[in-house]
Structures are given as C-alpha cells and as structure tokens.
Design a protein around this motif. Structure first.
Motif: not given
Length: 1057
Positions: A491, A629, A709, A739
C-alpha cells in the motif's frame, strides 16, 4: 505573543463589527449588499487564530522542519505503474499456484483411494459426524456417530474450536447418514486426512480444505462441530455451492420450459416454481439461461384431440428452445459449450421425435432434462423417453422435499464429458462470503463474514467398468480469503489515493476498495447481488468500458481518466486524475489493476537511517503500525500468529526469528519515519505539561500518520474525558490505516494547499448528525511542488463547542452567520441543530445562487450498490418452503385437489385455486438492492469571496461568502429578514432509478448508456460440453421395481440410436 496580538485585535474588531451591525439594519430589505470588507476582516481574524491553534497543537511546523532537514539525504522516484502491477500479478500468481497444487494433491489421493475401494452395501463404519460429535445421550454415553472429537480454539480459523489433526463429515438433514452410498464414500475418503494435514504443513496460510461428494456428504478439514438452525435443520448441501457446480460442469446455456397450464395448480405449481428456483441456483457467472412459460392444453379435457391431431403447445415451445440455443451458438452470445433444455410439467402426450430428429439427432449435443411434477405416472414414459433419447435425465418430483436432490442429478449428467476426458480443470469462483462459518457457531455482528474465492477441482472415478458412464465422485477445494490477496499489495507504494483491484473473466469484482458486500440493519447482512458487482459499476466514469474490457480480455496496458472518488460515507467527493495499470494473473481467470493518482501519488521517496536509530524510536509506547499492512508475514508459522507487526519487525531486525519473511524496503522506510517523527513526542509532552496555563482546553487529541502506516497519538485529556471515544480506534475504520485506504483525515489533507488545514465534523451514521468534535489536519510535503510525495499528515481533534466559541465574538442583528466547509456542510451556526447539515438544506436560495455564480459546483454521482427501502406485502403467517407446517398443509391440499378433480368439469374449482394458505396481508418496509443518482458539491478554489443579491417574492436577500485563509472553510453571512420561501432547499438525497426503461426514454444518463449493449465476457478456456462416447445410461431415477424397465430403455437406446 501571537495569541496576545490576536486578543487585542478582537477588541478592536468587536467595535468594528458592532458598527457593521448597526449599518446593516438600515440596508436590510434593499438591494444593497452586506459590507464585504467587514466579513473579510472577520474571516481573516478567525482563520489566523484557528490555524495558530491547529499548527501549535499538531506540531505541523516542527514535523515539516524535521523532514526538510533530511531533504538532501533522500531520493525521490517516479513509480513505474506497469512494472508494479506485473510484479504484484507475479506474486499473486505464485500464491494462487500454491493453493491449486494443494487441491491437486487432494484430487490424486481421492481418486486413488476410490480406485482401490470395492463397494460394500453392508459396510458398517463409525465416522465422525460433524453434527453429532461430542453429543451424549441421557445415560451420558456418546451418540452413535458422535464419538469424542477433540476441539481446540484456533486463531487461524477465526478462533473457532477445531481439530487440526482430523476432518469430520457433514450430511444434509434430508439424507440418511447411514445410507450405504454415504458410508462407503466416507470410508474411502478417510484417506484424505493425511493429505489435508500435509497440505497445511506445507502452506500454513491455507484455511478450510474439503471434499464435497456427489452423494451429498461434505468432508471438511480441520474438523469442526456444526450446529443446526432453530428448527433443528442443516440445509447446507455442498452440491449446490458455486465451487462444486463450476468444477463439476462446463459453462452452459440452459432453456427452461415451465408448464403453467390449468392442471398445474396448488402444490404442483409451488413445486414447479421451486424446481425452477433450484435450477437457477445452480447457474454461475459463466452460464446463460432463458425461461419460457408454456400453457399446455388441459390433458383431461383434450386428450383425444391431442392424440388425434398430435398438436399442442409443447412442440412450439421445443422449437423455440432449440432455435434460441442455435442462435446463441451461431452468434457467440452464449457459453459456446454445454447446452440443455429443462422441461418442468405434469405430463406430455407425445415424445416429439420429429423435433428432436430435426434439431438434435444424431449428435445429441443438446441434453434434455424432464421433471414430472406430481405423483401420477400416466405420462412418465413419454417424458422418460424424451430425456433418455437425448442423453439427459428424467426424474419425478412429488414433494417439495424432493426438489433439490432431483435437480442436482442434471449436474452429474453434464459432467460426463469432462469425466470421460479426464480433464481436471482448475476453477476459481467469484468473490463470495462464506456461509458455512455461521453454521458452526452463532457469531456476533460481522465476525466470520469473510469475503473469499475458492479454488476447486473435480474428482473422477477411474474404475474401468464405470469409465464410459463418466461418474463424478465429487469436488475438492480450498478457500482463499480476499484479504490474503491484499497482503501482497504494498500500500505504501500506491500512494495516498492509490489502490489495487482484481476482476473475474466476466468483469465482476474480486476485490476493490469500493466493493460493499454488506449492509447494516440491526446487524450486518449480505447484499443479494454482492458477488456480481461489475467493475463498470464502481469505475463508472469509464463510459466506454475501455478499462473493463481490456482487463476482461487479459491485456496488459495503461489507461487514464478523471475520476470522482467519494469519501466520508459518500458525502464528500475528491476529483482527481487516475492512471490505471493492468495485467492478467496467469493460471487464474482473474486480472489485476493498480490505480495511481496523478501528482504526489506517482512519486515515492527513500530515506535511510541505521537500524539502531530506527529500533530505538519504534519502541515508543505511542507508536503503532497499520494492522492490515504486511510488514512481515506472520501467517506462515503458528508461532508467529500472535505477533503484532511491530513485534515481528523487532524480531526480524535483531535476527531472533530467521523464519520471518518481511518486506525489507517497507521496514527501512518505517525506520526512517520513526526517526524523523520522534521529536514530536517530546513536543506534545511539553504542550501537555503547559496546557493548564493557557485557554486552549478544547483541544483533546493530536495525531500523526506517515506514508508507511506509522502512527503517533497524544492525548491532552484523560482517555475517559475524550468526547469522541472511537476516534483512531479499530471501530473507526475511516480514520485509521487499513488494507484499502489511508485515513480520511490524511486523504483530505493531501488535497489541500500546502500549509493549510482541512477542518471537518465527523458524520454520524444516524439520521441526525450528533457529532461534538471538529477534526483539523494538514499534509507534510518533502518539497514545495506538486510532484513532491506527501510524506505525512498531522492533525488535532477539538471540541465543537471550543471551535464554535472561537468563531462567535459579537452580537448580530438581522443576519444569519454560518461557517461551512468546501463541500457545503455547516460547522458553525447559531442554531446548533443545523451543525453537520448541508448548507443548501438550510439556505436553498443562497446555495442555488452560489452554484449559478460558480462559487460551488454540483457533481453528479452514481451508486450501483445502494440499498433502498421499499414497501412489500408480508404475511402474518410464516411462508417458507422449508416450513414443515406449510409443507404438510400443502400436501393435504394437493391430495384433496386430486380427490375433487371432477369439479374441473363443472368449473367449480376456482375457489380452491389460491396460495398455500390464506394470509392477512400488510405492508412491510424492506431493504432491496437499487441504483441511485445523487449530488455532491465542491467549492471552486479560485473564487475566494463573493457577494450577491437574490430577488425573492417581495424582497431582496443579500449575502456574502468569504474564504477563511489557510483552510477549507468559508464564512457565509446571510440577510435573515428576507425568507425567499419560494426557492426550494437543495438536498443531497439520492434519487432511485426505479424503472430503467421508462427512465431511459427521457434521460441520457450514464446508467442508460450502460443498458444499450451487453457487457463483454470472456469464456473459460476449457470446455467439455460434448463427448461421443457418453452413454445413454443412466438416464432416469427409478425405484428397484422399475430398475429392469429403466435398463431395458437404456439397452434399447444404446443398441438402436
């Protein structure tokens, strides 16, 4: 210092504003405008103070400075979208291949076990029945087939109690669990236990593995206890699951002929309807069907005439059915594979050989399946001949309980060519939500509602004496949760608005951040059409389906378009340009796409710090990482299952867990972000210590998130004092990294001008917005241009009352004053009840004028996954086909109908022709899938201020709108002496597109354009629709007394046709 100057300014401003109000009284009702200069001064002062507070408590300037210090030590790269999507596709291909290899091993083991087994009609075998395990009788002894079965909760299987050493067997309630066919099948399939365990050892990410038998039993690993429903029933039958049907048969075109003549009344018609419904349940995304309702002449009244003339409606219907199937083949519109005609009737007066000879003989590529409804057998011979002579199947259905079992027979007949070819095609299903978990235990809310795909393969009999009959033993499969696919997607490389998605060969979504398979009404439920949402229904700006069609056709390439992405429960919209990159995932029917937003979304930067520095700053208690993640893969080995991502990273970097597989690049960037953002913790702590000395006691939370993140949170009040208890928790999915997307406050801040804050009130899911907080956030960029990546975002959450107090500073006369955001939602109003509402609903005349002047623009959006409330008739009595009481009374009614059939000739039966029970009807509101069109509104950035007058019925309404500097806010001052009631409010309510045909006669909307042509679908590469060696037998189901007769028919057909 700054705050002292602002307080001095407010004292001067108060005098100025009072003078403004006095002047305003004299001009209200005329065309003279509200003084713009005063509003501009007020907006500037408020903007300065609120930005000062937001910048101070968020630490935005400190964080920006810290990233700037590393500017020379980082490298910025443009993301190569095509290479990225190919790399992701390769990773998914390898993951899918591991799953399919596990299934292939099960196929080999099952076929070998069956080959070595000899059927024993007297076999006695005690197996683990999934319903009866661990059950005891009144004496305390285990029930038969219910021996002790050790079950231990396992977090890998949704924390359900399972046995990872053994499988157990579920048998549908309507089947005898000691039937010789079932006992023999359970016995030889016991050998699969070793393979189940071995597969799980090889690939610990595997979840449920299973074998669905053609006889109806379902062997599942790991073993688990099944719980019946409140009626003591388990209706689950593996043979009507999509994975079973797709693996067992090839794609097919089906024409269903339904007899709706006068003799098909009462229970017969009910059974016929249920038969059609059951057939439709067996059709998948690769199948095509048509239904023809046929009104045959009444057999009893016209029997002699029909025999004499040999005519009726059925010959017309059969001709039509064959023509439809022929057209499908020639035009390429259908499956271009198997074809079948299903006839559902209570009798046929002829065998219609001339029609079959014309269209279907000698090859017999169209199979004929006949279903005789009712107990009478007068016309059974004709229907049996039609089925057998066309290599189909005949069955008689007398009760509702017989429907499902008898319908299933056609699948095994259509599987014969595949079995004879011995082609073990690997099939992958569309995305669906597993329903078997809910049969194991009563789960709360959405626990267990997991979106997944299944990989499955057929299991064939290899015994020589049955090979020509093409006997299907069953289907093996394993589930692959869609969230496992998402773990392969980095991501952090997709940017703030970027995402990955995948579709099937039919264009249906396998995974996409805009897919909404559930709706909430009391508890989360599956939408009826959740598994067939087309890509064009979420990427609807692609009017010509360029992207969809390229992906369906398994091409590799790039496509760009302007998109309108909704956020914040669909109430706000972000307009941007996306670049789409796509390719196919080999070995599957899926194609993968990646969307990257233009500008900062196309760039990625790399920083570098030592492991020691990074580890030190990761260990702060306020640091957290995105749970969804995949920094490290903690699913591979059981000893890693309980680890958090942060714990896994620490063990990986220190070399204490060599088996851990981690994303080195992502971890390196996390360490960099941890080091750069670490000073903000000390800064926040200092503020908290000195907070009691200043007046900014309304600020409750400061937060930070980075592109990797990583999150940091600081509370300026005790946890129990927080106004919004859910903010930044797992329940607040919109505002945390997951996600699918970055937090909402991060995404919105990224689209603001650098250095400015975006303010908003969280929307409530309830009808009335009762939020009491305001969130402010700003983006941190590495460089001062559009190509610079947004490296982080910081913000604060404050009490709404505190925010509003900063806005109100003077008394007002003859005006209404509002603070609205760039999407038109009210943050401040004198009437607190208006907070959170859309401005157009309160001041329709002003909003309409702003739209006309271009200060705001309306954007039309579509929702093809909406749920709309509709009124439907409901009964006071339960009315389920599975209800035993309904079935009983229906049977009684049918018997009585047969006894009084003579009434037909006197035309006295109309009083009996009703539904199963007389019902007191009432209207009931239900939620049903629908398509809606609705507006969103966005301010025009280039227009900073506007004044205007609105001509109403007998007065003029004046207003001023002024942008608040360094924010997404606007101050709106409106004359309240002129009501303008003749101008209607502007709402954001969605409009349901009810009748599409009628709607499209007067509308050239996007939805109508989509109806003009059929969507492109790519047929599966493998087809086994016909094999010349397929036997005529067996072609019917008959009791032992008729077995000889059935074999005679088969023998005759084999010898003569």
């Amino acid at each position: 210092m700054v705050l002292n100057l602002l307080r001095a300014f407010w004292g001067v401003f108060f005098i100025f504003w009072t003078a403004f109000n006095t002047a305003l009284v004299d001009v209200v009702g005329s065309e003279q405008q509200i003084p713009l200069s005063v509003v501009k001064l007020w907006a500037s002062a408020f903007g300065g103070e609120i930005k000062s507070i937001a910048a101070k408590y968020s630490g935005s300037q400190l964080l920006q400075k810290k990233y700037k210090e590393y500017e020379k030590d980082v490298s910025i790269e443009e993301i190569d979208g095509l290479q990225l999507v190919k790399k992701l596709a390769k990773s998914m291909e390898e993951m899918f291949h591991k799953k399919s290899e596990a299934v292939r091993r099960l196929v080999e083991a099952a076929e070998d076990a069956h080959l070595k087994h000899e059927f024993d009609a007297d076999l006695q075998y005690e197996y683990f029945n999934a319903v009866l395990i661990n059950e005891r009788n009144e004496e305390g002894n285990f029930l038969e087939l219910g021996k002790e079965f050790i079950l231990v909760p396992n977090d890998h299987f949704n924390n359900l109690p399972v046995n990872i050493s053994l499988s157990d067997v579920q048998v549908p309630t309507n089947m005898y669990n000691k039937d010789p066919a079932i006992v023999n099948g359970v016995f030889w399939s016991e050998s699969l236990n070793k393979v189940f365990v071995d597969n799980f050892d090889r690939d610990p990410s595997l979840i449920w593995q299973y074998f669905g038998s053609a006889k109806g039993f379902f062997r599942q690993y790991p073993g688990i206890k099944w719980e019946p429903d409140e009626n003591g029933v388990i209706a689950f039958d593996c043979r009507n699951r999509k994975w079973y049907i797709q693996a067992a048969t090839s794609p097919k075109d089906v024409v269903i002929l339904v007899d709706v003549s006068g003799s098909m009344k009462g229970l017969r018609l009910t059974i016929a309807k249920q038969t059609v419904s059951s057939i439709l349940d067996t059709l998948g995304d690769d199948d095509f069907f048509n239904i023809i309702a046929v009104s045959f002449s009444h057999f009893r009244e016209h029997l002699n005439k029909l025999f004499a003339k040999g005519i009726g409606m059925l010959d017309i219907a059969l001709n039509e059915a064959f023509n439809i199937l022929s057209d499908f083949n020639h035009t390429g519109q259908g499956s271009i594979c198997s074809q079948a005609i299903m006839l559902i009737t209570d009798g046929a007066v002829d065998t219609y050989d001339t029609i079959f000879a014309k269209y279907n003989w000698p090859d017999r590529k169209v199979r004929m399946f006949t279903y005789l409804i009712g107990r009478e057998a007068a016309f059974a011979d004709n229907l049996k001949w039609m089925a057998c002579a066309n290599k189909g199947f005949f069955t008689q259905i007398s009760t509702l309980a017989d429907v499902q079992e008898n319908v299933m027979e056609y699948l095994h007949v259509l599987s014969r060519p595949k079995v004879i070819d011995q082609e073990h095609d690997v099939v992958w299903t569309e995305a669906y939500i597993d329903s078997t978990v809910s049969l194991h235990e009563k789960l709360a809310d959405d626990q267990g509602l997991v979106l997944m795909t299944t990989v499955a393969m057929p299991v064939f009999s290899k015994q020589n004496e049955t090979r020509s009959k093409g006997i299907l033993l069953g289907v093996v499969g394993t589930d692959v949760p869609v969230k496992e696919l998402l773990k392969a997607i980095p991501k952090y490389k997709l940017g703030i608005h970027g995402y990955a998605f995948a579709i099937t060969n039919n264009g249906y979504i396998l995974t996409h951040p805009e897919l909404r398979p559930l709706y909430e009404e009391g508890k989360k439920r599956r939408k009826p059409n959740y598994s067939s949402v087309d890509l064009s229904e979420v990427e609807w700006e692609d009017r010509d389906d360029v992207l969809r069609n390229a992906m369906v056709n398994r091409k590799t390439g790039k496509f760009s378009m302007e998109v309108k992405k909704t956020v914040d429960k669909g109430k706000r919209v972000l307009v941007m340009t996306n670049d789409y990159y796509y390719t196919d995932i080999r070995g599957t029917p899926f194609s993968l796409g990646v969307a990257l937003s233009r500008g900062h979304g196309k760039y990625f930067f790399r920083g570098n710090v030592t492991i020691e520095e990074g580890l030190h700053d990761l260990e702060h208690p306020d640091v957290s990482l995105a749970d969804e993640w995949s920094y490290c893969n903690t699913d591979l080995y059981p000893e890693h299952h309980q680890m958090t991502q942060l714990e896994a990273i620490k063990l990986y970097l220190t070399g204490k867990e060599p088996l851990l597989q981690c994303d080195k690049e992502l971890i390196q960037e996390v360490l960099f972000d941890a080091v750069v953002s670490a000073p903000i913790e000390a800064y926040w702590t200092s503020l908290a210590l000195n907070k009691s000395e200043n007046s900014d006691k309304g600020v409750e939370v400061a937060f930070l998130g980075t592109r990797t993140g990583l999150s940091r949170i600081n509370l300026f009040v005790g946890p129990e004092q927080l106004t919004n208890q859910d903010f930044l928790t797992a329940e607040d999915k919109e505002n945390i990294f997951n996600a699918d997307h970055f937090p909402l406050w991060y995404r919105r801040a990224a689209e603001q001008l650098p250095g400015s804050f975006v303010y908003s009130i969280p929307f409530s899911t309830e009808t009335a917005n009762k939020s009491n907080v305001v969130t402010a956030s700003t983006a941190i960029q590495l460089l001062d241009d559009r190509k610079s990546p947004v490296v982080a975002a910081v913000g604060i959450q404050m009490k709404l009352e505190f925010f509003q107090r900063k806005f109100w500073t003077a008394s007002r006369q003859a005006i209404n004053c509002y603070l609205i955001d760039n999407n038109g939602f009210i943050l401040v109003s004198e009437d607190f009840r208006q907070t959170g509402n859309f401005f157009g609903e309160i001041e329709g005349a002003v909003m309409n004028k702003l739209l006309t002047m271009g200060s705001f623009k309306r954007i039309t959006l579509y929702d093809y996954q909406a749920m709309c409330r509709t009124n439907k008739e409901s009964s006071d009595s339960a009315h389920s086909l599975l209800d035993p009481y309904n079935a009983f009374f229906a049977a009684v009614k049918w018997i009585m109908t047969e006894l009084v059939v003579f009434l037909v000739e006197f035309n006295l039966c109309s009083w009996w022709h009703s539904d199963l029970t007389a019902k007191a009807q009432r209207l009931k509101q239900t939620l049903e899938p629908c398509d809606t069109e609705y507006p969103a509104f966005v301010s025009e950035r280039t227009i900073k201020e506007t004044t205007g007058n609105i001509a109403c019925d007998d007065c003029f309404k004046s207003f001023v709108i002024q942008q608040i500097p360094s924010s997404n806010l606007f101050m709106v001052v409106v004359d309240n002496e002129c009501n303008c009631e003749s101008i209607l409010p502007i709402t954001m309510e969605p409009i349901e597109i009810r009748s599409l045909l009628n709607y499209c006669e007067h509308n050239e909307s996007l939805k109508c354009e989509r109806l003009k042509s059929q969507k492109i679908r790519r047929r599966p590469e493998s087809c086994h629709g016909f094999h010349p060696e397929v036997s005529f037998c067996p072609c019917s189901q008959a009791p032992p007394s008729l077995k000889a007769e059935r074999e005679n028919v088969c023998s005759w057909l084999t010898a003569h046709l």
